[in-house]
Design an enzyme around this catalytic site. Structure first.
Site, PDB file in Angstrom:
ATOM      1  N   LYS A 221       0.858  -1.174   0.000  1.00 45.12           N
ATOM      2  CA  LYS A 221       0.000   0.000   0.000  1.00 45.12           C
ATOM      3  C   LYS A 221       0.896   1.226   0.000  1.00 45.12           C
ATOM      4  O   LYS A 221       1.398   1.645   1.030  1.00 45.12           O
ATOM      5  CB  LYS A 221      -0.904  -0.003   1.236  1.00 45.12           C
ATOM      6  CG  LYS A 221      -2.269   0.697   1.044  1.00 45.12           C
ATOM      7  CD  LYS A 221      -2.185   2.184   0.819  1.00 45.12           C
ATOM      8  CE  LYS A 221      -1.992   2.946   2.104  1.00 45.12           C
ATOM      9  NZ  LYS A 221      -2.029   4.449   1.882  1.00 45.12           N
TER      10      LYS A 221
ATOM     11  N   GLU B 187       9.600   1.687  10.857  1.00 49.11           N
ATOM     12  CA  GLU B 187      10.580   2.776  10.811  1.00 49.11           C
ATOM     13  C   GLU B 187       9.773   4.056  10.807  1.00 49.11           C
ATOM     14  O   GLU B 187       9.080   4.367   9.842  1.00 49.11           O
ATOM     15  CB  GLU B 187      11.459   2.647   9.566  1.00 49.11           C
ATOM     16  CG  GLU B 187      12.701   3.519   9.638  1.00 49.11           C
ATOM     17  CD  GLU B 187      12.535   4.820   8.901  1.00 49.11           C
ATOM     18  OE1 GLU B 187      12.390   5.856   9.599  1.00 49.11           O
ATOM     19  OE2 GLU B 187      12.526   4.824   7.672  1.00 49.11           O
TER      20      GLU B 187
ATOM     21  N   CYS C  74      13.191  11.081   6.975  1.00 47.38           N
ATOM     22  CA  CYS C  74      13.126  10.811   8.415  1.00 47.38           C
ATOM     23  C   CYS C  74      14.490  10.906   9.075  1.00 47.38           C
ATOM     24  O   CYS C  74      14.587  11.043  10.294  1.00 47.38           O
ATOM     25  CB  CYS C  74      12.523   9.436   8.661  1.00 47.38           C
ATOM     26  SG  CYS C  74      13.349   8.121   7.744  1.00 47.38           S
TER      27      CYS C  74
ATOM     28  N   GLU D 219       8.872  16.606  15.444  1.00 47.34           N
ATOM     29  CA  GLU D 219       9.396  16.496  14.085  1.00 47.34           C
ATOM     30  C   GLU D 219       8.630  17.431  13.154  1.00 47.34           C
ATOM     31  O   GLU D 219       7.410  17.338  13.037  1.00 47.34           O
ATOM     32  CB  GLU D 219       9.283  15.053  13.588  1.00 47.34           C
ATOM     33  CG  GLU D 219       9.864  14.838  12.210  1.00 47.34           C
ATOM     34  CD  GLU D 219       9.703  13.404  11.729  1.00 47.34           C
ATOM     35  OE1 GLU D 219      10.592  12.910  11.024  1.00 47.34           O
ATOM     36  OE2 GLU D 219       8.666  12.780  12.064  1.00 47.34           O
TER      37      GLU D 219
END
Length: 493
Positions: free
Chosen positions: A185, A261, A295, A397
């Site tokens: 996906k 992750e 990331c 973040e």
């Protein structure tokens, strides 16, 4: 007309299930973040189609694919890699149109890595070994112990929008070479290269059900239908920490294998003995590559006090010299963010930083071009100073082209500040002192530490994070271990 177009086969971007491209009655638009143009209509998978995909994957695992050996499966993965390489320019066009990232970066990294993920994991699996031990028992007889690997089963792979083909192939290649079947996906923001990979699998003659692609969103759509499906054996996910938490709760129902992750609030540490120019160039790359939408990007930069003012001035000059433009312009360093919606999130942090007392060294606003780019999702690369470590902009973040620079006075101090984070994904250290590099690196509580470099890694080494940055390790044999079920066989002789 937009200067960015998809290959003709993707103008109607369909699902790929059980060896067939499947249209549905419900579609959504794939919008180019560079200029706001509509690239394609994407066919959203409903619950019934997800059921079909999982059932097809189960048949493949229990059929010829799951029973084949690694060398046989590797032949197919090599073919897929060869097809992607032959269609390199089509994949490149699709990746740039979906993401807005610079053409040169996508050429050198994304498509290249997509090809080599298939080849690398095919090679690794063919030479992978397992454990073998001989044990002398108390009665004088001998016991032979050996470990075998078998496919886990059906793997749900949910990949992000920031590095679409890299992430998808990084997950699919090791899963497939271990004999699993996958249901992928991709992000609803970046469906194109995943569908092109499906075309490569189709052309390569990979058995139906081995590789499936479903399109859609998260809650109430394909993502939720897939992650909560009872016949999924493992879930691999890259994305936001909050989404990972929700998927982990769903996976707990069936005690499924998971590899996540997730986000990062990564630190970079620049010591006074660093190669100054190399460190400045390195922080520019680690903070602003892909518009900060990696990331692993450095959003917290700590610089030893004796070089702090000089470093801030040099980073400001280097940042303001970066070319922010069309992805295919010569010399461009930074393209757009992924969407105008994501830009609103990034801009909200720009505002918040000022409210929290930040000094805006450069950036902090939307550029004005006077052409179609103004319909896109651009922001300027941004540097802050002056925030305390407990400010929200230092804890959360941003996932945009931003970094905050703060001074430090000692190793002990900077280690404490670097480790004071809810995240634990990556860090970088800049120093010419080899003893310091080896001393400091193991004390940083993250999954990977770079010394005098960033975003480079041998695919045979482990990758992953801790705390809110994820769970599990992948890469090399670590991927083979995750995507395999092991059985210990003990034979008395």
């Amino acid at each position: 007309m937009s200067r960015f177009q998809l290959p003709a086969s993707l103008r109607q971007t369909r699902n790929y299930v059980d060896g067939q491209f499947v249209a549905t009655s419900k579609t959504f638009q794939n919008v180019c973040p560079v200029d706001g143009s509509v690239l394609a209509d994407v066919h959203e998978a409903d619950k019934a189609l997800v059921e079909r995909a999982v059932a097809a994957a189960r048949r493949a695992v229990e059929g010829e694919w799951g029973l084949a050996d690694a060398a046989e499966r590797a032949k197919y993965l090599y073919r897929v890699a060869d097809i992607i390489e032959r269609r390199f320019e089509e994949f490149l066009a699709a990746e740039v149109a979906d993401t807005g990232r610079p053409l040169s970066q996508a050429r050198q990294l994304d498509i290249y890595r997509g090809i080599h993920n298939f080849r690398t994991f095919a090679d690794l699996a063919k030479v992978a070994n397992t454990d073998f031990f001989e044990t002398r028992l108390g009665d004088g007889t001998k016991l032979i112990n050996y470990v075998t690997r078998k496919p886990l089963g059906v793997v749900a792979s949910i990949s992000p929008w920031n590095l679409p083909i890299l992430s998808l192939t990084w997950k699919a290649a090791p899963a497939l070479i271990c004999g699993n079947a996958v249901v992928c996906k991709p992000s609803e923001e970046t469906p194109s290269t995943a569908t092109l990979v499906a075309e490569a699998f189709d052309e390569a003659g990979v058995p139906p059900g081995v590789f499936n692609v479903i399109h859609g969103f998260g809650p109430g759509s394909a993502g939720e239908f897939l992650s909560t499906h009872p016949d999924i054996d493992a879930i691999t996910f890259t994305g936001e920490s909050r989404t990972g938490t929700a998927i982990m709760k769903a996976a707990a129902e069936g005690v499924k294998e998971v590899s996540f992750e997730l986000g990062g609030k990564n630190a970079a540490v620049v010591f006074a003995d660093a190669d100054f120019d190399a460190a400045v160039d390195g922080i520019v790359r680690s903070s602003f590559t892909n518009a900060g939408q990696v990331c692993l990007c450095s959003e917290r930069v700590y610089v030893e006090r004796s070089i702090f003012d000089r470093f801030v001035a040099a980073l400001k000059a280097k940042t303001e010299a970066l070319k922010v433009s069309w992805p295919d312009d010569e010399g461009v360093f930074m393209g757009s963010l992924i969407s105008r919606e994501h830009r609103e999130k990034v801009l909200s942090y720009f505002d918040l930083a000022v409210q929290e007392g930040a000094t805006v060294v450069t950036g902090g606003k939307v550029p004005v071009f006077g052409d179609a780019r103004d319909n896109g999702a651009y922001v300027l690369p941004t540097i802050w100073t002056g925030l305390p470590d407990d400010a929200r902009c230092m804890r959360e973040e941003v996932f945009g082209p931003v970094c905050h620079i703060a001074p430090f006075d000692s190793e002990e101090e900077v280690l404490r500040r670097v480790n004071d984070s809810a995240y634990g994904l990556a860090a970088s250290i800049w120093t010419t002192n080899l003893s310091r590099a080896h001393r400091v690196s193991p004390q940083i509580h993250v999954g990977i530490v770079w010394v005098n470099t960033w975003f480079s890694r041998d695919l045979r080494t482990p990758f992953g994070g801790g705390k809110l940055s994820g769970i599990g390790r992948e890469g090399g044999r670590f991927s083979l271990d995750f995507y395999s079920e092991t059985t210990n066989i003990c034979v008395k002789v």
